[in-house]
Design an enzyme around this catalytic site. Structure first.
Site, PDB file in Angstrom:
ATOM      1  N   ALA A 133       0.852  -1.183   0.000  1.00  0.00           N
ATOM      2  CA  ALA A 133       0.000   0.000   0.000  1.00  0.00           C
ATOM      3  C   ALA A 133       0.889   1.235   0.000  1.00  0.00           C
ATOM      4  O   ALA A 133       2.069   1.156   0.362  1.00  0.00           O
ATOM      5  CB  ALA A 133      -0.878  -0.002   1.243  1.00  0.00           C
TER       6      ALA A 133
ATOM      7  N   GLY B 187       0.448  -5.167   0.783  1.00  0.00           N
ATOM      8  CA  GLY B 187      -0.629  -5.215  -0.200  1.00  0.00           C
ATOM      9  C   GLY B 187      -0.168  -5.820  -1.517  1.00  0.00           C
ATOM     10  O   GLY B 187      -0.977  -6.380  -2.264  1.00  0.00           O
TER      11      GLY B 187
ATOM     12  N   GLU C 120      -0.486  -9.383  -1.100  1.00  0.00           N
ATOM     13  CA  GLU C 120      -1.926  -9.685  -1.018  1.00  0.00           C
ATOM     14  C   GLU C 120      -2.561  -9.700  -2.415  1.00  0.00           C
ATOM     15  O   GLU C 120      -3.389 -10.562  -2.713  1.00  0.00           O
ATOM     16  CB  GLU C 120      -2.610  -8.670  -0.094  1.00  0.00           C
ATOM     17  CG  GLU C 120      -2.203  -8.897   1.362  1.00  0.00           C
ATOM     18  CD  GLU C 120      -2.647  -7.775   2.288  1.00  0.00           C
ATOM     19  OE1 GLU C 120      -2.298  -6.612   2.012  1.00  0.00           O
ATOM     20  OE2 GLU C 120      -3.330  -8.065   3.281  1.00  0.00           O
TER      21      GLU C 120
ATOM     22  N   GLU D 279       3.603  -5.324   7.439  1.00  0.00           N
ATOM     23  CA  GLU D 279       2.709  -4.319   8.030  1.00  0.00           C
ATOM     24  C   GLU D 279       2.988  -4.091   9.508  1.00  0.00           C
ATOM     25  O   GLU D 279       2.866  -2.978  10.021  1.00  0.00           O
ATOM     26  CB  GLU D 279       1.252  -4.740   7.850  1.00  0.00           C
ATOM     27  CG  GLU D 279       0.733  -4.631   6.427  1.00  0.00           C
ATOM     28  CD  GLU D 279       1.044  -5.848   5.586  1.00  0.00           C
ATOM     29  OE1 GLU D 279       1.857  -6.704   6.006  1.00  0.00           O
ATOM     30  OE2 GLU D 279       0.470  -5.957   4.494  1.00  0.00           O
TER      31      GLU D 279
HETATM   32  N1  CAA Z   1       4.539   3.615   0.070  1.00  0.00           N
HETATM   33  C1  CAA Z   1       4.990   4.836  -0.226  1.00  0.00           C
HETATM   34  N2  CAA Z   1       6.284   5.108  -0.486  1.00  0.00           N
HETATM   35  C2  CAA Z   1       7.139   4.072  -0.449  1.00  0.00           C
HETATM   36  C3  CAA Z   1       6.735   2.770  -0.147  1.00  0.00           C
HETATM   37  C4  CAA Z   1       5.360   2.542   0.111  1.00  0.00           C
HETATM   38  N3  CAA Z   1       4.881   1.332   0.372  1.00  0.00           N
HETATM   39  N4  CAA Z   1       7.811   1.958  -0.164  1.00  0.00           N
HETATM   40  C5  CAA Z   1       8.852   2.743  -0.480  1.00  0.00           C
HETATM   41  N5  CAA Z   1       8.458   4.009  -0.661  1.00  0.00           N
HETATM   42  C6  CAA Z   1       9.273   5.159  -1.054  1.00  0.00           C
HETATM   43  C7  CAA Z   1      10.295   5.535   0.013  1.00  0.00           C
HETATM   44  O1  CAA Z   1       9.751   6.430   0.954  1.00  0.00           O
HETATM   45  C8  CAA Z   1      11.384   6.167  -0.828  1.00  0.00           C
HETATM   46  O2  CAA Z   1      10.969   7.469  -1.133  1.00  0.00           O
HETATM   47  P1  CAA Z   1      12.061   8.653  -1.246  1.00  0.00           P
HETATM   48  O3  CAA Z   1      13.010   8.237  -2.326  1.00  0.00           O
HETATM   49  O4  CAA Z   1      11.248   9.855  -1.550  1.00  0.00           O
HETATM   50  O5  CAA Z   1      12.725   8.720   0.097  1.00  0.00           O
HETATM   51  C9  CAA Z   1      11.340   5.363  -2.134  1.00  0.00           C
HETATM   52  O6  CAA Z   1      10.044   4.741  -2.167  1.00  0.00           O
HETATM   53  C10 CAA Z   1      12.387   4.275  -2.218  1.00  0.00           C
HETATM   54  O7  CAA Z   1      12.323   3.490  -1.031  1.00  0.00           O
HETATM   55  P2  CAA Z   1      13.653   2.969  -0.300  1.00  0.00           P
HETATM   56  O8  CAA Z   1      14.616   4.088  -0.156  1.00  0.00           O
HETATM   57  O9  CAA Z   1      13.224   2.263   0.914  1.00  0.00           O
HETATM   58  O10 CAA Z   1      14.211   1.970  -1.411  1.00  0.00           O
HETATM   59  P3  CAA Z   1      14.878   0.538  -1.240  1.00  0.00           P
HETATM   60  O11 CAA Z   1      15.167   0.091  -2.604  1.00  0.00           O
HETATM   61  O12 CAA Z   1      15.974   0.612  -0.241  1.00  0.00           O
HETATM   62  O13 CAA Z   1      13.749  -0.412  -0.609  1.00  0.00           O
HETATM   63  C11 CAA Z   1      11.556  -1.413  -0.379  1.00  0.00           C
HETATM   64  C12 CAA Z   1      12.584  -0.715  -1.338  1.00  0.00           C
HETATM   65  C13 CAA Z   1      12.107  -2.766   0.054  1.00  0.00           C
HETATM   66  C14 CAA Z   1      10.289  -1.574  -1.161  1.00  0.00           C
HETATM   67  C15 CAA Z   1      11.355  -0.518   0.863  1.00  0.00           C
HETATM   68  O14 CAA Z   1      11.063   0.789   0.436  1.00  0.00           O
HETATM   69  C16 CAA Z   1      10.221  -0.963   1.749  1.00  0.00           C
HETATM   70  O15 CAA Z   1      10.394  -1.837   2.560  1.00  0.00           O
HETATM   71  N6  CAA Z   1       9.055  -0.319   1.595  1.00  0.00           N
HETATM   72  C17 CAA Z   1       7.923  -0.563   2.464  1.00  0.00           C
HETATM   73  C18 CAA Z   1       7.200  -1.812   2.080  1.00  0.00           C
HETATM   74  C19 CAA Z   1       6.023  -2.023   2.991  1.00  0.00           C
HETATM   75  O16 CAA Z   1       6.070  -1.869   4.185  1.00  0.00           O
HETATM   76  N7  CAA Z   1       4.912  -2.414   2.378  1.00  0.00           N
HETATM   77  C20 CAA Z   1       3.694  -2.672   3.111  1.00  0.00           C
HETATM   78  C21 CAA Z   1       2.885  -1.435   3.142  1.00  0.00           C
HETATM   79  S1  CAA Z   1       1.509  -1.644   4.189  1.00  0.00           S
HETATM   80  C22 CAA Z   1       0.364  -2.465   3.304  1.00  0.00           C
HETATM   81  O17 CAA Z   1       0.596  -2.874   2.214  1.00  0.00           O
HETATM   82  C23 CAA Z   1      -0.958  -2.607   4.026  1.00  0.00           C
HETATM   83  C24 CAA Z   1      -1.926  -3.448   3.370  1.00  0.00           C
HETATM   84  O18 CAA Z   1      -2.074  -4.585   3.730  1.00  0.00           O
HETATM   85  C25 CAA Z   1      -2.827  -2.896   2.340  1.00  0.00           C
END
Ligand code: CAA
Length: 709
Positions: A63, A109, A112, A132
């Site tokens: 998400a 998500g 999912e 999450e």
């Molecule tokens: N939403 C919004 N922005 C996100 C994002 C997300 N899910 N994941 C990453 N970004 C953004 C970061 O903030 C960053 O932005 P900036 O460059 O402006 O700082 C950019 O994307 C790159 O992210 P990273 O610097 O972290 O890049 P990376 O290559 O080192 O890692 C990643 C990539 C492994 C995807 C890492 O970003 C990460 O772990 N992201 C979060 C993933 C996550 O937690 N997903 C679950 C969300 S909750 C959900 O999905 C609920 C549900 O059930 C519906």
């Protein structure tokens, strides 16, 4: 505007590509567009099957986290979750085989959505996860329901309570991924999809229960997980909530389970725990951005590194370079010290090998990148040197003068000092623009945090390079200013001061430690000091006294110095704040320490009393936030989030409380200010509110709010 989701028909396969850089998050518009594309594939007479794939470097990483903070009511959360659940059901109802083709990461998500597809294929390097819980929430789009149906309750519990990104090989073994594809992902996924169109057809995850055939065993696994969480969740709520949702799906079936998930999610997303963890997620990423050092600042290429000093820290730092594939020279003064340092490094790698974390070949290759030396030969070739000699100003000055002579003119000269004034020895090098502090935390090869300390003359190029190096070494670099102890050790002095004073006032060592572990710290202040060594702090205090200074405002308890004089340095000497049986690390309360505390109280005229757990937490966290506010105002940290990241990664401040500054915001700055005033009246003049805290409290703002405003 570029299309968020593209539809293309290729060789009778509908290829649906999510294109929402940088990580293909499910921002508003994306789930809708995926659903529409899947519906189109279902009705497209020329499409026999469909493949869902991500553009760029990853599948869907979840998400869009930025939107969680915009959910402010339970109703809004319920509505939003129901909508995504409905969409995923419609996607799952696609009449033609729908295959998720995963590269990069399928997280939250993203996983999912993939589980709502009928099949999942992935490249060998892909990772999947339900992270999450690291944002204080639970999977909100059916993850707690579909994952156990694919892979069993135990596996789903592990994924949803730990939040790790797991390798796809493990996901395949567990039944989450159907096939690992070694070749071209899209071409192979299309072939796989056509194969399924001709054989098994569609297969809905929600109708499967391969993972939970034995409901009683699955429910028992939930009970066992809750028991285990008492130890590992450290006071966080979301991991328990995830287990509750999984159990509901097992006991009540898919539909009712989804409804429970939606309700539980709403409770989590509005919680302070989630707000704290979401802020921290962004704070970690913001920390990499230095306000006055633009993204396009030129940086040096690091091809060869050197470390001076093969002690515990130097050895760990050399390992970091080797682990990142960068050859590194490791210099010591005597053969004996060098041998000792190398033996420790080898032992660390052997332990990783014994635990199955690395192969023998990897071990040999990594060790070969570390070249031991007793001279500066070859230092004229290195791009960065990290000094990790004994924490002594004269020695640092001599070392930097030598480094200025033996390295090439554009070599970065980094110091691993944890407290000393960078500027004082930067000048000795003759080129202070290239000097920077890189304060690693112990053990340096394990701990993720590095404070990057900006000297008065550190150039932007030097700063940008140091930040880039930290990232390359897999560390989290946070830029801080050059004050005594920088951010981490400056604040820990106030944390410890309060712990010592509470001890004198009547709380016991184990009561204080227990209160803080209950709050969520991994260890209490005294157990922590027994691990780090009481001698370390004592020597710093001695040095400061010799120059007429002290570490923290306020009275200095004599008790830690008494322990030092008694040779009680902590675990390494078998006793410190606690005592330890030979060969054991289990802390045993020692009445002798209570006696010392009583003696100190008598000498200082303190009447001892019972101290409550709440007071222990309030005093210690208030001291931290107040000093954090001073650090912010003085400009030694750029943002409250930087301080929080440092304290969470450096000292294990509970993530679900967001860090000391966010925690103070949640307590309420007027309450924090009121406490400081009360402590001032009761405990002495050293309790003075930081002007920034006072100002924010008076103007109804918060640390984080002040940043936005
Ligand atoms: N939403 C919004 N922005 C996100 C994002 C997300 N899910 N994941 C990453 N970004 C953004 C970061 O903030 C960053 O932005 P900036 O460059 O402006 O700082 C950019 O994307 C790159 O992210 P990273 O610097 O972290 O890049 P990376 O290559 O080192 O890692 C990643 C990539 C492994 C995807 C890492 O970003 C990460 O772990 N992201 C979060 C993933 C996550 O937690 N997903 C679950 C969300 S909750 C959900 O999905 C609920 C549900 O059930 C519906």
């Amino acid at each position: 505007m570029p299309e968020l989701v593209r539809y293309e028909l290729r060789d009778h396969v509908a290829v649906i590509t999510v294109d929402n850089p940088p990580v293909n998050a499910l921002s508003p518009g994306v789930p809708e567009a995926i659903e529409a594309a899947v519906a189109r594939a279902g009705g497209d007479p020329d499409a026999h099957a469909a493949v869902l794939i991500g553009a760029g470097s990853t599948f869907i990483a979840g998400a869009d986290i930025r939107f969680f903070e915009t959910i402010t009511t339970r109703e809004a959360s319920l509505e939003r979750s129901r909508a995504i659940h409905t969409r995923l059901r419609r996607i799952e109802d696609c009449p033609k085989p729908l295959v998720a083709a995963i590269h990069g990461t399928a997280l939250g998500g993203g996983l999912e959505v993939a589980m709502a597809c009928h099949y999942r294929v992935a490249v060998p390097s892909a990772r999947v996860g339900q992270p999450e819980v690291l944002l204080g929430i639970i999977p909100g789009a059916g993850g707690t329901q579909r994952l156990p149906r694919l892979a069993g309750a135990e596996f789903a519990i592990e994924m949803c309570t730990l939040g790790q990104h797991i390798p796809v090989t493990r996901a395949a073994e567990a039944g989450v991924v159907d096939r690992i594809l070694e070749g071209d992902l899209l071409a192979d996924a299309m072939r796989f999809a056509l194969e399924k169109a001709q054989s098994d057809g569609v297969r809905k995850t929600r109708d499967r229960n391969t993972g939970i055939t034995d409901g009683a065993a699955a429910v028992a696994a939930c009970a066992q997980a809750r028991h285990g969480l008492k130890k590992t969740a450290r006071g966080a709520h979301a991991p328990y909530a995830a287990v509750d949702a999984i159990q509901a799906g097992i006991e009540l079936g898919f539909d009712a389970g989804c409804e429970r998930e939606i309700e539980i999610f709403a409770g989590c997303v509005l919680s302070t725990e989630s707000r704290a963890m979401v802020r921290l997620f962004f704070a970690e990423r913001e920390a990499a951005k230095v306000p006055d050092v633009p993204k396009d600042t030129p940086t040096r290429e690091i091809r060869l590194a050197a470390v001076v000093g093969a002690g515990t820290m130097g050895g760990g730092i050399a390992m970091n370079y080797a682990n990142a594939g960068i050859p590194v020279l490791l210099k010591e003064v005597t053969q004996e010290a060098l041998d000792r340092g190398l033996a420790t490094i080898r032992r660390n790698y052997e332990t990783s090998f014994a635990k199955g974390k690395i192969t023998r070949d990897h071990l040999d290759r990594t060790l070969a990148l570390i070249t031991p030396t007793l001279t500066y030969d070859g230092f004229d070739q290195v791009d960065i040197v990290t000094e990790a000699v004994f924490e002594n100003m004269d020695l640092k000055k001599v070392t930097f003068a030598e480094l200025g002579r033996v390295t090439k003119p554009d070599c970065i000269l980094a110091s691993n000092t944890s407290t000393l004034d960078i500027d004082a020895f930067a000048r000795a090098s003759g080129r202070p623009a290239q000097v920077i502090g890189t304060h690693y935390f112990s053990p340096a090869n394990v701990m993720k945090l590095v404070e990057i300390v900006r000297g008065r003359d550190s150039s932007k190029e030097t700063i940008a390079t140091a930040m880039k190096v930290a990232k390359r070494l897999g560390k989290l670099g946070v830029l801080v200013g050059n004050c005594f102890g920088f951010v981490a050790n400056r604040m820990i002095a106030y944390y410890m001061r309060e712990a010592y004073l509470l001890l004198e006032e009547g709380a016991s060592v184990s009561e204080i430690d227990h209160a803080l572990t209950k709050f969520g710290m991994p260890v209490g202040p005294f157990a922590m000091q027994d691990i780090a060594g009481i001698d370390v702090g004592a020597r710093i205090r001695q040095h400061l006294r010799s120059i007429g200074k002290h570490r923290a405002e306020g009275p200095e308890s004599p008790v830690p110095d008494w322990l030092f004089e008694m040779g009680r340095y902590g675990q390494k000497t078998g006793s410190g704040w606690y005592r330890y049986e030979p060969g054991s690390r289990t802390p045993i309360p020692d009445p002798l320490v209570d006696e010392l505390a009583r003696k100190a109280a008598t000498e200082r005229g303190i009447e001892r009393r019972a101290v409550s757990e709440d007071e222990i937490i309030a005093r210690i966290t208030t001291a931290l936030a107040n000093e954090g506010a001073n650090i912010l105002q003085e400009g030694f940290a750029a943002r409250p989030g930087d301080i929080d990241v440092i304290y969470v990664y450096g000292f294990g401040f509970p993530r679900h409380r967001g860090g000391p500054m966010f925690y103070a915001d949640t307590v309420g700055l007027p309450t924090v200010l009121e406490r400081i005033r009360r402590y001032h009246d009761q405990l002495g003049d050293h309790w003075l509110p930081a002007p920034l805290l006072e100002h924010l409290a008076h103007t109804g703002r918060t640390f984080y709010g002040s940043q936005a405003g």
